[in-house]
Design an enzyme around this catalytic site. Sequence first.
Site, short mmCIF file in Angstrom:
data_model
loop_
_atom_site.label_atom_id
_atom_site.label_comp_id
_atom_site.label_asym_id
_atom_site.label_seq_id
_atom_site.Cartn_x
_atom_site.Cartn_y
_atom_site.Cartn_z
N ASP A 91 1.01 -12.54 4.58
CA ASP A 91 1.09 -11.08 4.56
C ASP A 91 -0.05 -10.44 5.34
O ASP A 91 -0.98 -11.11 5.78
CB ASP A 91 1.08 -10.58 3.10
CG ASP A 91 0.09 -11.33 2.22
OD1 ASP A 91 -0.94 -11.79 2.74
OD2 ASP A 91 0.35 -11.47 1.01
N ASP A 117 0.60 -9.62 -12.07
CA ASP A 117 1.96 -9.27 -12.47
C ASP A 117 2.99 -10.27 -11.94
O ASP A 117 4.19 -10.01 -11.96
CB ASP A 117 2.31 -7.86 -11.98
CG ASP A 117 2.19 -7.71 -10.47
OD1 ASP A 117 1.91 -8.72 -9.78
OD2 ASP A 117 2.38 -6.58 -9.97
N HIS A 149 3.33 -11.43 -8.80
CA HIS A 149 3.79 -11.34 -7.41
C HIS A 149 3.23 -12.48 -6.56
O HIS A 149 2.11 -12.92 -6.77
CB HIS A 149 3.46 -9.97 -6.80
CG HIS A 149 2.02 -9.73 -6.50
ND1 HIS A 149 1.21 -8.92 -7.26
CD2 HIS A 149 1.23 -10.18 -5.48
CE1 HIS A 149 0.00 -8.88 -6.74
NE2 HIS A 149 -0.02 -9.65 -5.66
N GLU A 155 6.28 -7.71 -4.83
CA GLU A 155 5.95 -7.08 -6.10
C GLU A 155 7.10 -7.23 -7.09
O GLU A 155 8.21 -7.62 -6.71
CB GLU A 155 5.62 -5.60 -5.86
CG GLU A 155 4.49 -5.35 -4.87
CD GLU A 155 3.10 -5.53 -5.48
OE1 GLU A 155 2.96 -6.30 -6.45
OE2 GLU A 155 2.16 -4.92 -4.97
#
EC number: 3.5.99.6
Length: 266
Positions: A72, A141, A143, A148
């Site tokens: 990313d 979370d 990801h 996400e």
Amino acid sequence: MRLIPLATPQQVGKWAARHIVKRINDFNPTADRPFVLGLPTGGTPLEAYKALIEMHKAGQVSFKHVVTFNMDEYVGLPKDHPESYHSFMYRNFFDHVDIPEENINLLDGNAPDIDAECRRYEEKIRAYGKIHLFMGGVGNDGHIAFNEPASSLASRTRIKTLTHDTRVANSRFFGGDVNQVPKYALTVGVGTLLDAQEVMILVLGHVKAQALQAAVEGNVNHMWTISCLQLHPKAVIVCDEPSTMELKVKTLKYFTELEAENIKDL
């Protein structure tokens, strides 16, 4: 799925580095047949990068015939910004090993046509056939990369809006100011990751415990992107002791016994 339960981040980094080196050396890459490696950024892989650099300097591995694709990159952050993932990778890894510049692939978060940049990246991965090993981390979370919660499990490389929680977590790299953290990022998709021959995810710290529990004991669920690993034929999670606190005792015992021979000598 394999789960490698270790004690410390240093052990996780060392195990991951050894695994990568073994995969590269067993593959015996050449200029015409390179080993294709997917790489992450952030705090989690730092120990792995340190160990890989040490092993390279000790003559145990060469990256001359390794091609890399990063997961990313932030959108709109200058390439030379100290917190761009371009800068991170050179500072923490590329500048210290023998990988040729032309073998390094990074998403361009400043491309004039973002959609075209994402297509170009996917096409270049496909041109190599597949990524042989993709190393990654995981967010609090769940990801992976910047996929996400509620990301499609069939998604490809694209632009994503970062959640507030992700921006808060990453603000530690921006002087604690969440407003300095970009709101958008380019990321490989969940489908891109699942296409890799092998996926290795590193999990560190008690703040990742819920994500690890969701990955190992939960159902496949787009709200916990890491659960996609259950769909992969060759997934391995390498974790430290604090990250296992939400796992059932019998789950941890099962994997500890199963991997006993593979976690010695760290």
